[in-house]
Design an enzyme around this catalytic site. Structure first.
Site, mmCIF file in Angstrom:
data_model
loop_
_atom_site.group_PDB
_atom_site.id
_atom_site.type_symbol
_atom_site.label_atom_id
_atom_site.label_comp_id
_atom_site.label_asym_id
_atom_site.label_seq_id
_atom_site.Cartn_x
_atom_site.Cartn_y
_atom_site.Cartn_z
ATOM 1 N N HIS A 216 0.779 -1.123 0.113
ATOM 2 C CA HIS A 216 0.053 0.362 0.069
ATOM 3 C C HIS A 216 0.969 1.412 -0.105
ATOM 4 C CE1 HIS A 216 -3.524 2.256 0.317
ATOM 5 N NE2 HIS A 216 -4.307 1.516 0.678
ATOM 6 N N ASP B 111 -8.794 -8.784 -18.682
ATOM 7 C CA ASP B 111 -8.040 -9.751 -19.572
ATOM 8 C C ASP B 111 -7.254 -9.876 -20.433
ATOM 9 O OD1 ASP B 111 -9.372 -11.504 -21.939
ATOM 10 O OD2 ASP B 111 -10.932 -10.422 -22.040
#
Length: 432
Positions: free
Chosen positions: A151, A373
């Site tokens: 993070h 994808d």
């Protein structure tokens, strides 16, 4: 059971700059740990379905513009965290599991899911890897992409931008998404610092518990996680209940906040706090581009009494949320950054449980969470792999075209069942 087939490091395909990357105050106070994500993919008859070679090759190319992610978290001479852009690479694991895709239709974040699908390291402190990836092939077809990113390096929006870029490269798409903007000095403190607005999330340890018994920490209690789905029809009903002048975010969060207080059995006179992670890219002047590589998220608190929050009209919470978030502009953001320049930020980056009067919300609505994808089809589901402690809530857009939203929440074990009942109660009454 998961069998590890391969484990090693993927480095950028070509030479990348070697230097130390300064981190802004918002990077430094981000939760000191890796954010674990999972993407589930349905079976594909392609002979190279989630081929390790294809995925790794695209990753090596994506790491050229995103080269800081191939570095290591380090410390500058003063002990402040920074990124050492060393090109050492990201951890990549290929695995195989005897589990089937059907076993995860009702996925709930857990320590077990994290251990099964997402790599981990012993410590998230310097020096450590910034990005870890695992591709797991499931029995009967299907695959899981596990992803954990530090993070301190990035926030949610740029994380999904990286995944989108990686996938576009794997598909051979053209043109590619915008390369990341690496100039973090856009969030450098003013000289001299000028604190004109105070934010209580940074003036005190954000995850500390009150000394009073009424606000005792829930971190030591057993945490329970749940994934709750709101359909597009349920969302429409919720918007009607709160009023269409409120956003989807405001309506869902206000509803969840009320349900949390009731499920926890908080007293009417107690103060309850909502902490929202707000993307400030469009709230500063000039605005930052969406592909800014770093943390452009700020914790923004909203407080009220339990009695006011759970009273009628139900719009009270949504109005409080709208009022507070509407005041987050350039001066608000700059004041927080300047304040952090003046204090010991090492006390503000812990990851632990919240007091039982507090709820922390992160929204991924409007982010390209489904744009993942690799050439074998879109994922059927994505989520955090694990939540840490009680009192955290994530909003995630449902993948596909149904327009629904997932609410992923962690609460005390004894509060969860009541929370779920309260959360769905308005929709049951309306026979939806």
């Amino acid at each position: 059971m998961t069998e590890i087939l391969e484990s090693g490091f993927v480095v950028p395909i070509s030479e990348t700059p070697r230097h130390s990357l300064w981190l802004s105050n918002l990077d430094v106070v981000a939760a000191r740990g890796h954010t674990p994500l999972v993407y589930f993919y349905g079976p594909n008859r392609s002979p190279d379905f989630f081929s390790t070679g294809v995925v790794k090759s695209a990753l090596a190319k994506a790491l050229v513009p995103f080269y800081p992610l191939a570095g290591r978290l380090g410390l500058d001479p003063t002990g402040r965290v920074e990124i050492n852009c060393s090109g050492e690479g990201v951890l990549f694991v290929a695995a195989r599991s005897e589990s089937t895709l059907d076993e995860f239709k009702e996925f709930v974040p857990s320590k077990e899911a994290r251990e099964m699908f997402v790599p981990s390291v012993d410590s998230a402190d310097p020096p450590c890897v910034l990005l870890m990836i695992q591709v797991t092939h499931l029995k009967g077809g299907g695959a899981v992409l596990g992803f954990a990113i530090h993070h301190a390096a990035v926030d949610g929006r740029i994380t999904f931008h990286f995944i989108k870029t990686w996938c576009a490269i794997a598909r051979g798409a053209s043109p590619l998404p915008h390369p990341p903007l690496l100039d973090r000095t856009l969030f450098r403190a003013r000289s001299p610092p000028a604190v004109r607005v105070l934010n209580s999330e940074y003036t005190l340890h954000p995850f500390s518990s009150s000394s009073s018994s009424s606000s005792s920490s829930s971190s030591s209690q057993t945490a329970a996680a749940a994934t709750l789905k709101l359909s597009s029809r349920q969302l429409a009903l919720l918007k009607t209940r709160f009023g269409h002048h409120f956003t989807t975010f405001q309506a869902i969060v206000a509803h969840a906040w009320r349900c949390t207080c009731l499920a926890r059995g908080l007293s009417p006179d107690q103060e309850t706090k909502l902490c929202m992670a707000i993307d400030v890219r469009n709230r500063v002047n000039p605005p930052l581009p969406p592909h800014y590589l770093g943390n452009a998220v700020m914790r923004v608190p909203v407080s009220t009494t339990v009695a006011d929050l759970v009273s009628d009209p139900v719009r009270f919470g949504a109005e409080r949320i709208r009022s507070v978030t509407g005041g987050v502009g350039d001066e608000y953001v700059r004041s927080v950054i300047d304040y952090l320049e003046l204090v010991d930020t090492t006390k503000l980056s812990s990851r632990s449980g919240l007091p039982s009067t507090k709820l922390c919300v992160v929204s991924w609505l409007g982010m390209p969470v489904d744009d993942a994808d690799f050439g074998w089809g879109l994922p059927v589901f994505m989520s955090r792999a694990q939540l840490y402690g009680n009192g955290f809530l994530y909003l995630i857009q449902s993948l596909g075209k149904d327009g629904g939203i997932y609410v992923v929440v962690s609460l005390e074990q004894e509060s969860m069942e009541k929370f779920k009942k309260l959360f769905y109660e308005p929709f049951l009454r309306s026979a939806i």
